[in-house]
Design a protein around this motif. Structure first.
Motif, mmCIF file in Angstrom:
data_model
loop_
_atom_site.group_PDB
_atom_site.id
_atom_site.type_symbol
_atom_site.label_atom_id
_atom_site.label_comp_id
_atom_site.label_asym_id
_atom_site.label_seq_id
_atom_site.Cartn_x
_atom_site.Cartn_y
_atom_site.Cartn_z
ATOM 1 N N UNK A 377 52.774 35.853 -13.366
ATOM 2 C CA UNK A 377 53.986 36.677 -13.221
ATOM 3 C C UNK A 377 53.996 37.956 -14.050
ATOM 4 N N UNK A 378 53.235 37.965 -15.163
ATOM 5 C CA UNK A 378 53.341 39.113 -16.095
ATOM 6 C C UNK A 378 52.212 40.116 -15.900
ATOM 7 N N UNK A 379 52.057 40.548 -14.651
ATOM 8 C CA UNK A 379 51.007 41.509 -14.291
ATOM 9 C C UNK A 379 51.591 42.610 -13.423
ATOM 10 N N UNK A 380 50.920 43.753 -13.405
ATOM 11 C CA UNK A 380 51.398 44.850 -12.569
ATOM 12 C C UNK A 380 51.507 44.426 -11.097
ATOM 13 N N UNK A 381 50.541 43.636 -10.638
ATOM 14 C CA UNK A 381 50.556 43.242 -9.223
ATOM 15 C C UNK A 381 50.977 41.785 -9.045
ATOM 16 N N UNK A 382 51.879 41.339 -9.941
ATOM 17 C CA UNK A 382 52.309 39.937 -9.938
ATOM 18 C C UNK A 382 52.964 39.538 -8.618
ATOM 19 N N UNK A 383 53.846 40.378 -8.098
ATOM 20 C CA UNK A 383 54.584 40.000 -6.887
ATOM 21 C C UNK A 383 53.601 39.826 -5.721
ATOM 22 N N UNK A 384 52.675 40.776 -5.601
ATOM 23 C CA UNK A 384 51.679 40.671 -4.526
ATOM 24 C C UNK A 384 50.826 39.420 -4.714
ATOM 25 N N UNK A 385 50.425 39.138 -5.934
ATOM 26 C CA UNK A 385 49.569 37.965 -6.182
ATOM 27 C C UNK A 385 50.303 36.679 -5.811
ATOM 28 N N UNK A 386 51.561 36.575 -6.193
ATOM 29 C CA UNK A 386 52.319 35.353 -5.865
ATOM 30 C C UNK A 386 52.515 35.257 -4.354
ATOM 31 N N UNK A 387 52.676 36.406 -3.712
ATOM 32 C CA UNK A 387 52.785 36.356 -2.244
ATOM 33 C C UNK A 387 51.462 35.925 -1.601
ATOM 34 N N UNK A 388 50.334 36.163 -2.267
ATOM 35 C CA UNK A 388 49.055 35.641 -1.744
ATOM 36 C C UNK A 388 49.034 34.109 -1.853
ATOM 37 N N UNK A 389 49.662 33.582 -2.901
ATOM 38 C CA UNK A 389 49.759 32.120 -3.020
ATOM 39 C C UNK A 389 50.562 31.586 -1.835
ATOM 40 N N UNK A 390 51.663 32.286 -1.530
ATOM 41 C CA UNK A 390 52.485 31.888 -0.371
ATOM 42 C C UNK A 390 51.638 31.966 0.906
ATOM 43 N N UNK A 391 50.903 33.077 1.071
ATOM 44 C CA UNK A 391 50.040 33.229 2.256
ATOM 45 C C UNK A 391 49.093 32.042 2.400
ATOM 46 N N UNK A 392 48.471 31.683 1.271
ATOM 47 C CA UNK A 392 47.481 30.605 1.308
ATOM 48 C C UNK A 392 48.127 29.296 1.776
ATOM 49 N N UNK A 393 49.280 28.978 1.213
ATOM 50 C CA UNK A 393 49.934 27.714 1.596
ATOM 51 C C UNK A 393 50.440 27.760 3.038
ATOM 52 N N UNK A 394 50.943 28.927 3.444
ATOM 53 C CA UNK A 394 51.410 29.030 4.838
ATOM 54 C C UNK A 394 50.246 28.843 5.814
ATOM 55 N N UNK A 395 49.095 29.395 5.471
ATOM 56 C CA UNK A 395 47.921 29.238 6.342
ATOM 57 C C UNK A 395 47.611 27.778 6.603
ATOM 58 N N UNK A 396 47.869 26.949 5.578
ATOM 59 C CA UNK A 396 47.567 25.528 5.707
ATOM 60 C C UNK A 396 48.805 24.717 6.119
ATOM 61 N N UNK A 397 49.884 25.393 6.456
ATOM 62 C CA UNK A 397 51.105 24.657 6.835
ATOM 63 C C UNK A 397 51.599 23.797 5.690
#
Ligand SMILES: Nc1nc2c(c(=O)[nH]1)N[C@H]1C(S)=C(S)[C@@H](COP(=O)(O)OP(=O)(O)OC[C@H]3O[C@@H](n4cnc5c(=O)[nH]c(N)nc54)[C@H](O)[C@@H]3O)O[C@H]1N2
Ligand SMILES: Nc1nc2c(c(=O)[nH]1)N[C@H]1C(S)=C(S)[C@@H](COP(=O)(O)OP(=O)(O)OC[C@H]3O[C@@H](n4cnc5c(=O)[nH]c(N)nc54)[C@H](O)[C@@H]3O)O[C@H]1N2
Ligand SMILES: [Mo]
Length: 762
Positions: A377-397
């Protein structure tokens, strides 16, 4: 008269070394040592009876919600000792039998106190009466409650605009106090409600709201034992959420695979010796992590993209789920194609084979949980990185079914509840409409200031009264010198606290310390015992009821302080029954129920053992986003780099602290003792600078041509990726630039600071 700025630099951390002792980093967490340390803290600080009484009501149904972290308690069976070593330290610190009297403040000026360490501050005992630091004086002196409250009210009402006031909240505040506090701030006329969350999981909320429709996690504790794969990114649970290890152990025994993504090999992720079990006292513990990826600091986005590319290549995307429940997949797939494996390996620091190994694990799991904390969370691109986590989980349902989902592991014990109660500088219109209807006023619609913007406003003279409900603003915020100057620029700084901290020592023209009851203490109003409620990391709301005799008769509850302040400030401008609220907290809960969805039958359900779950659509597979579907997001791979010769520095917690509260000088699991001023570096980076372990160095941070220096620090050779280094928070907050914040959440980049390291005197 305008405020006279105080000498700002004087309030910063003392710069003395305390004598480093090095041991080997541990390979397992907890065990008998943890139990021994718990007892030593509790009995040493609180005394035998007070200490044990506090300890054994922790996290029991109808007991005290542990004031340490936000990890949930089991819904069904609870162990007699449902606490951890660090929960015990938190309780011992709060239940402290030592007391701070008026004599203490007569003997020590604020300048004397500022020269002492944070550890020393915490060892002086509990605050016992309201104190004022008058203009021109360097000693706090006692003040009556009525006068103290009138003083704040007078300063607030003298402001040119309500927006010149700031109402900060730290995440230990109860639901009841938080709800009244935001109501007061909004009736006063401002949404300036910065909170600790702005420095913590704000990036998670910002990432999750638009993608899954709720700014919170989607799993329950019971999901851990049902998961096939658990990813733990940027989190050190052995220290910061020790009871999570019990859940990981259960998951492991049920056959789950655990993957850790972290630049450091944290003991608590390697193995767990459960102190509740006989076998936890012997042997080497339950191994936890199956695959440990020592990512470069800031390299998570690249790693996640690498895994997603590999999933696409394997045809492992859950097409049915994607079609039915989501939108935006095509754009994500296209964005993955623009990234090369070379970029992914270079930026993450993880070899291709290891990325494939992780992809293989994800591909064969239908139920994946992803946990994360400050490392993401404490990074310049934190929001994008966390959204990649969401992407990964969504890909796998893997969101919206048992054993799967998103798990941002929250920090403070009620930080999530405070947000639910409306502690937010950018409140939703629906929330304000509901508040207006219930209390018959017009809450301001203009967004308020978050933590970083609040510092800027004080610095620039746009904010003049700073009020804090808990916390330690000076030490917790970035850019300590800038924050000190900002606070010194205020007409009034006032802190509701239980112990002395550095924020009391760098002050506005006038300063107040308003001492309150701790969570472990009995709260009696109008002859009746009261309780409060909190919400944990998994959306369970439950009661917390203290049973200890308060440290002093003069302490007020946070609820009482807020009610009295509101009455004194608003007078006839407010029709809210503040007196009734102060005398009976059930009446506050009745109103919360009418304003905030999910709290039906609040008073009854708060009294049921174990509390109740708040509604959570995504947990059931319903995504309350604009389109009613979960959303993939396509981000470019953000480059994370520093200039040649610089290292990326992350600021982390030791095993002996709770944020700015320092319980002791050891970081036992990392083998570092008796010294907090250390810099953990890779052997090659030490050699490249002509340094050796044990050398004393200065650290200089670099940001857009500005430099900030902190010294002295001792070099420790550590197993950390080359090009990265680690130091402890809050000693190095002075190096974190105020303007360096995350895109989309404005969270300070406390885990990504570009630094150079130089031998002291060189
Ligand atoms: N005992 C105790 N408990 C606490 C707290 C405490 O101070 N003491 N604080 C509470 C609060 S408010 C919070 S928010 C939580 C904090 O809990 P954590 O987030 O676990 O705390 P940090 O020490 O900040 O640790 C961050 C972890 O992230 C890793 N990390 C850093 N940068 C990166 C990165 O770029 N990528 C990855 N993958 N990992 C990275 C670090 O090595 C470290 O292991 O704990 C809560 N609980
Ligand atoms: N460099 C760097 N900076 C960071 C972080 C980091 O990882 N690195 N982490 C950030 C994070 S995640 C957070 S959450 C913030 C924390 O920021 P804060 O929440 O502001 O800081 P704390 O240290 O948790 O607050 C401790 C103080 O709270 C008071 N307190 C304790 N219990 C009570 C109570 O019951 N009532 C009241 N009224 N007061 C009480 C005590 O007096 C104590 O001194 O710091 C942030 N700052
Ligand atoms: Mo936090």
């Amino acid at each position: 008269m305008d405020p006279q700025p105080q000498p700002a630099g004087d309030g910063l951390c003392p710069e003395d070394l305390t004598g480093l002792k090095l041991g080997a980093a541990k390979t397992a967490a907890a065990g008998p040592k943890a139990v021994a340390v718990s007892m030593a803290h509790v009995i040493g600080t609180a005394g035998f009876r007070r200490g044990l009484r506090a300890l054994f009501t922790l996290n029991q149904k109808e007991g005290v919600d542990c004031p340490s972290c936000a990890w949930p308690d089991p819904d069904a069976h609870r162990a007699t000792a449902e606490f951890c070593e660090n929960g015990a330290k938190a309780v011992a610190w709060e239940a402290d039998a030592r007391k701070l009297t008026a004599d203490f403040f007569r003997a020590h000026s604020v300048d004397d106190l500022a020269r002492e360490t944070d550890y020393w501050h915490g060892q002086q005992g509990r605050l016992t009466e309201p104190l004022v630091l008058r203009p021109g004086s360097r000693h706090y002196e006692p003040i009556g409650w009525d006068d103290a409250i009138e003083l704040v009210a007078g300063e607030l009402n003298a402001l040119g605009s309500p927006d010149e006031a700031l109402f900060y909240t730290s995440g230990r505040t109860s639901n009841e106090a938080a709800f009244l506090y935001q109501l007061f701030a909004r009736q006063f006329g401002t949404n300036n409600l910065p909170d600790c969350s702005n420095m913590c999981h704000e990036s998670s909320g910002s990432a999750l709201g638009p993608t899954v429709g709720i700014g919170k996690g989607t799993v329950k504790l019971e999901d851990f034992a049902k998961a096939q794969l658990i990813l733990i990114l940027g989190q050190n649970p052995g220290t910061n959420h020790p009871r999570m290890l019990t859940a990981l152990q259960a998951a492991k025994r049920a056959g789950a695979t655990i993957v850790a993504v972290n630049p450091l090999k944290e003991a608590g992720l390697l193995a767990f010796k459960n102190p509740q079990e006989v076998r936890g006292w012997l042997g080497s513990g339950t191994p936890l992590t199956d695959l440990y990826l020592q990512v470069r600091i800031g390299g998570d986005q690249a790693l996640l993209k690498g895994v997603m590319k590999a999933l696409v290549a394997r045809g492992a995307v859950d097409r049915a789920f994607v079609a039915e429940k989501t939108d935006g997949y095509e754009a994500l797939a296209a964005s993955l194609e623009t990234v090369t494996s070379e970029q992914i390996v270079a930026q993450s620091g993880i070899a291709r084979e290891a990325i494939e190994q992780l992809a293989e694990l994800v591909a064969k799991s239908e139920r994946v949980i992803a946990c994360w904390a400050m490392g993401l969370t404490q990074h310049k691109h934190a929001v994008a990185t966390i959204q990649e986590v969401v992407n990964l989980l969504l890909m796998r349902g893997s969101i919206g079914k048992p054993g799967a989902g998103l798990c941002p592991v929250r920090g403070h014990s009620n930080v999530q509840g405070d947000r639910t109660m409306g502690i937010y500088e950018k409140p939703a219109a629906t929330f304000l409409d509901s508040l207006d209807r219930e209390f018959g006023f017009n809450a301001p619609r203009e967004h308020g200031l978050d933590t970083v913007d609040a510092i800027r406003a004080m610095r620039d003279g746009r904010a003049k009264v700073f009020f804090a409900l808990g916390g330690n603003f000076l030490s917790a915020t970035p850019d300590t010198a800038a924050t000190a100057a900002a606070l010194a620029n205020c007409r009034l700084t006032a802190h509701v606290s239980i112990k002395l901290n550095r924020s009391h020592l760098v002050t506005g023209h006038t300063a107040l310390i308003l001492p309150c009851l701790g969570r472990t203490e009995r709260d009696v109003q109008n002859g009746a015992e009261q309780f409060v409620t909190t919400e944990n990391s998994m959306g369970v709301v439950q009661m917390s009821k203290g049973s200890l005799v308060p440290a002093s008769r003069a302490l007020l509850s946070e609820v009482a302080i807020v009610c009295r302040l509101a009455r004194a400030t608003l007078g006839t401008r407010s029709q809210v029954p503040w007196i009734d609220f102060e005398s009976n907290y059930d009446l506050i809960r009745d109103r919360i129920e009418r304003v905030i969805p999910g709290f039906a039958d609040y008073n009854a359900r708060a009294r049921t053992p174990g509390g109740f779950y708040l509604p959570n659509g995504p947990r059931e597979g319903a995504f309350p986003t604009a389109t009613g579907k979960a959303r993939f997001t396509a981000h470019p791979l953000h480059e994370v780099r520093v200039e040649p010769g610089q290292l990326v520095m992350m600021t982390v917690r030791t095993h002996d602290q709770f944020n700015t509260t320092v319980y002791g000088l050891d970081d036992r699991y990392r083998g570092i003792k008796q010294e907090r001023r250390v810099v953990l570096m890779h052997a090659a980076d030490i050699a490249a600078r002509g340094l050796k372990a044990g050398d004393v160095v200065s650290l200089t941070s670099h940001y857009r041509g500005e430099t900030r220096v902190a010294r002295p620090f001792v070099v420790v050779e550590y197993d950390i990726p080359a090009g990265c280094c680690a130091t402890y928070f809050p000693e190095t907050n002075v190096l974190v630039p105020l303007d360096s914040t995350a895109d989309g959440s404005n969270t300070p980049t406390s885990k990504f600071v570009a630094v150079t390291v130089a031998r002291e005197g060189a």
